[in-house]
Design an enzyme around this catalytic site. Structure first.
Site, PDB file in Angstrom:
ATOM      1  CG  HIS A  46     109.555  83.053  -9.823  1.00  0.00           C
ATOM      2  ND1 HIS A  46     108.744  83.487  -8.823  1.00  0.00           N
ATOM      3  CD2 HIS A  46     110.197  84.157 -10.277  1.00  0.00           C
ATOM      4  CE1 HIS A  46     108.871  84.799  -8.669  1.00  0.00           C
ATOM      5  NE2 HIS A  46     109.748  85.221  -9.556  1.00  0.00           N
ATOM      6  CD  GLU A  48     108.825  78.332  -6.842  1.00  0.00           C
ATOM      7  OE1 GLU A  48     109.582  78.952  -7.612  1.00  0.00           O
ATOM      8  OE2 GLU A  48     108.424  78.805  -5.772  1.00  0.00           O
ATOM      9  CB  SER A 164     148.001  99.523   2.799  1.00  0.00           C
ATOM     10  OG  SER A 164     147.375  98.464   2.185  1.00  0.00           O
ATOM     11  CG  ASP A 196     144.469 100.166   3.557  1.00  0.00           C
ATOM     12  OD1 ASP A 196     145.450 100.626   4.171  1.00  0.00           O
ATOM     13  OD2 ASP A 196     143.715  99.299   4.037  1.00  0.00           O
TER      14      ASP A 196
HETATM   15  N1  NAP Z   1     143.166  94.067   8.220  1.00  0.00           N
HETATM   16  C1  NAP Z   1     142.008  94.513   7.785  1.00  0.00           C
HETATM   17  O1  NAP Z   1     141.070  93.724   7.554  1.00  0.00           O
HETATM   18  C2  NAP Z   1     141.818  95.975   7.571  1.00  0.00           C
HETATM   19  C3  NAP Z   1     140.687  96.414   6.854  1.00  0.00           C
HETATM   20  C4  NAP Z   1     140.511  97.771   6.684  1.00  0.00           C
HETATM   21  C5  NAP Z   1     141.420  98.661   7.237  1.00  0.00           C
HETATM   22  N2  NAP Z   1     142.493  98.210   7.880  1.00  0.00           N
HETATM   23  C6  NAP Z   1     143.451  99.157   8.474  1.00  0.00           C
HETATM   24  O2  NAP Z   1     142.724  99.940   9.423  1.00  0.00           O
HETATM   25  C7  NAP Z   1     143.381 101.200   9.541  1.00  0.00           C
HETATM   26  C8  NAP Z   1     142.352 102.293   9.475  1.00  0.00           C
HETATM   27  O3  NAP Z   1     141.453 102.201  10.561  1.00  0.00           O
HETATM   28  P1  NAP Z   1     140.924 103.515  11.231  1.00  0.00           P
HETATM   29  O4  NAP Z   1     140.167 103.175  12.444  1.00  0.00           O
HETATM   30  O5  NAP Z   1     142.059 104.470  11.374  1.00  0.00           O
HETATM   31  O6  NAP Z   1     140.004 104.152  10.137  1.00  0.00           O
HETATM   32  P2  NAP Z   1     138.606 103.784   9.465  1.00  0.00           P
HETATM   33  O7  NAP Z   1     137.781 102.982  10.402  1.00  0.00           O
HETATM   34  O8  NAP Z   1     138.860 103.278   8.107  1.00  0.00           O
HETATM   35  O9  NAP Z   1     137.979 105.230   9.282  1.00  0.00           O
HETATM   36  C9  NAP Z   1     137.656 105.955  10.434  1.00  0.00           C
HETATM   37  C10 NAP Z   1     137.171 107.302  10.026  1.00  0.00           C
HETATM   38  O10 NAP Z   1     135.947 107.174   9.331  1.00  0.00           O
HETATM   39  C11 NAP Z   1     135.171 108.324   9.559  1.00  0.00           C
HETATM   40  N3  NAP Z   1     133.800 107.930   9.817  1.00  0.00           N
HETATM   41  C12 NAP Z   1     132.739 108.260   9.052  1.00  0.00           C
HETATM   42  N4  NAP Z   1     131.645 107.704   9.534  1.00  0.00           N
HETATM   43  C13 NAP Z   1     131.981 107.025  10.641  1.00  0.00           C
HETATM   44  C14 NAP Z   1     131.253 106.264  11.564  1.00  0.00           C
HETATM   45  N5  NAP Z   1     129.953 106.043  11.404  1.00  0.00           N
HETATM   46  N6  NAP Z   1     131.912 105.728  12.612  1.00  0.00           N
HETATM   47  C15 NAP Z   1     133.227 105.896  12.768  1.00  0.00           C
HETATM   48  N7  NAP Z   1     133.980 106.622  11.896  1.00  0.00           N
HETATM   49  C16 NAP Z   1     133.358 107.174  10.833  1.00  0.00           C
HETATM   50  C17 NAP Z   1     135.748 109.027  10.766  1.00  0.00           C
HETATM   51  O11 NAP Z   1     136.249 110.271  10.395  1.00  0.00           O
HETATM   52  P3  NAP Z   1     135.262 111.446   9.956  1.00  0.00           P
HETATM   53  O12 NAP Z   1     133.995 111.308  10.763  1.00  0.00           O
HETATM   54  O13 NAP Z   1     135.998 112.658  10.255  1.00  0.00           O
HETATM   55  O14 NAP Z   1     135.040 111.207   8.505  1.00  0.00           O
HETATM   56  C18 NAP Z   1     136.875 108.153  11.229  1.00  0.00           C
HETATM   57  O15 NAP Z   1     138.020 108.858  11.610  1.00  0.00           O
HETATM   58  C19 NAP Z   1     144.397 101.253   8.421  1.00  0.00           C
HETATM   59  O16 NAP Z   1     145.673 100.976   8.959  1.00  0.00           O
HETATM   60  C20 NAP Z   1     143.985 100.144   7.507  1.00  0.00           C
HETATM   61  O17 NAP Z   1     145.085  99.593   6.778  1.00  0.00           O
HETATM   62  C21 NAP Z   1     142.730  96.881   8.065  1.00  0.00           C
END
Ligand code: NAP
Length: 360
Positions: A46, A48, A164, A196
């Protein structure tokens, strides 16, 4: 000197979880710094004790500046309180108690019982912030959740066709890698993994104790066998939470080294408790829209970062940053405290902490 103890503690970032970050400085009676130590999990000793060993006999009558309450119990090592008492330290300056309810306050109590003056509270907010992951782990009994999204000025996280795209610049990309380095796990939704095809690795180049665990919430099991995640699962822990009963695909993924946890990923409390059983102390949630909304709706966000690029995407269909149910009144909206704004190249990083509301 407390600030120096915090700096020494920070050397352990990426290398201590699930333990806390701890740094220690020993200052002799004449004001000379005679020992410094940082805790690294694999080195066992640790902070310390490292600092006291450097100080040797000169520690007698001196002051120990420690970033977190010294422990009074025997764990992987003997109690640090014992080492401080045996070294005849006169005063311990330490900002905060250990957040673990089982040991909290006991270290200070033992030191005081042995005639050592204990001074607390100096830089307490900074000390708690430094160990925020460890604090949430003990206080909320689940991993710390940091939601991070890159977005345009108009709040879009990707283009209309969901293709993406890297919205933020290279300076922000380096910042994102340092966020990944701080966490034990990184999590995305099934759509993000599908659209992505990310690698979700820590490319900070900084040392880390355990490989970053990659988590996908994917009830429909859309992650392809050919995806980067599946194809590299033997090199980096990859866990998919899924309600799918597609046994053939599950078997194929498992053969590639993916762990498939059969659980409805919509239940985020269950997901986090599974991560906890794997000793994953913190998780960086990197989107997309629906996952971000689900964590916000469930009030499971401990820290939020938006990296805002100076672009406007517009259109009706480009995904917004946060989906889910959202707030139906301003009172119900998530308000951030301690908001920090940092510029990275042309981008702005906004980081804050959701305010805890009194639900009563
Ligand atoms: N700029 C950024 O920082 C950034 C980062 C990441 C993504 N993106 C963009 O975000 C877009 C994707 O977003 P999105 O909303 O379509 O998809 P997402 O949030 O990546 O995934 C949503 C899917 O996850 C599943 N899921 C599983 N557990 C869940 C929960 N607890 N709550 C909600 N959904 C859950 C659901 O389908 P099921 O329940 O059927 O499995 C849902 O359709 C893409 O265009 C990506 O390029 C951008």
């Amino acid at each position: 000197m407390t600030r120096r103890a915090l700096e020494l503690a920070a050397f352990g970032i990426g290398q201590v979880s699930p333990s806390p970050l701890v740094g220690c400085v020993i200052v002799a009676e004449n004001g000379e710094t005679i020992g410094e130590g940082s805790y690294i999990y694999e080195n066992v000793t640790h902070a310390e004790v490292i600092a006291l060993n450097q100080a040797g006999e000169k520690a007698k009558g001196g002051t120990a500046y420690v970033s977190l309450e010294p422990h009074a119990h025997t764990g992987r090592t003997k109690p640090c309180t014992e080492a401080l008492i045996n070294a005849r330290i006169r005063r311990v300056v330490c900002p905060i108690e250990d957040p673990n309810p089982l040991v909290s306050g006991k270290g200070f109590q033992v030191l005081r019982e042995n005639g050592i003056e204990v001074v607390t509270g100096i830089l307490k907010d900074e000390a708690a912030r430094l160990n925020e992951k460890f604090c949430v782990w003990h206080q909320k009994n689940r991993p710390f959740v940091h939601l991070k999204l890159a977005m345009s000025l108009d709040g879009r996280i990707s283009l209309t066709n969901s293709v993406s795209t890297q919205l933020s610049g290279k300076e922000s990309a380096a910042r994102v890698q340092s966020f990944r380095h701080e966490h034990d796990a990184i999590l995305v939704g099934g759509n993000t993994a599908f659209v992505d095809n990310p690698s979700l690795t820590d490319r900070s180049g900084k040392p880390r104790r355990r490989k970053l665990a990659r988590i996908v919430l994917d009830n429909r099991l859309r992650v392809s066998i050919d995806s980067t995640l599946a194809q590299t699962a033997k090199d980096a822990p990859t866990i998919i939470f899924s309600a799918s009963d597609d046994e053939t695909k599950i078997a194929e993924l498992e053969k590639l080294g993916v762990e498939v946890v059969r659980l409805n990923a919509r239940n985020l409390h269950h997901v986090l408790s599974e991560l906890k059983t794997r000793q994953l102390q913190s998780v960086l949630v990197e989107g997309g829209t629906e996952i971000a909304g689900a964590f916000c709706d469930a009030k499971l966000v401990d820290k939020l970062t938006f990296i805002v690029a100076p672009i406007v995407i517009g259109g009706h269909d480009a995904p917004m940053a946060i989906g889910g149910e959202g707030a139906d009144s301003l009172d119900g909206a998530m308000r951030l405290r301690d908001l920090e704004i940092i510029k990275h190249g042309d981008d702005f990083e906004l980081t804050g902490y959701p305010q805890i509301r009194d639900e009563g």
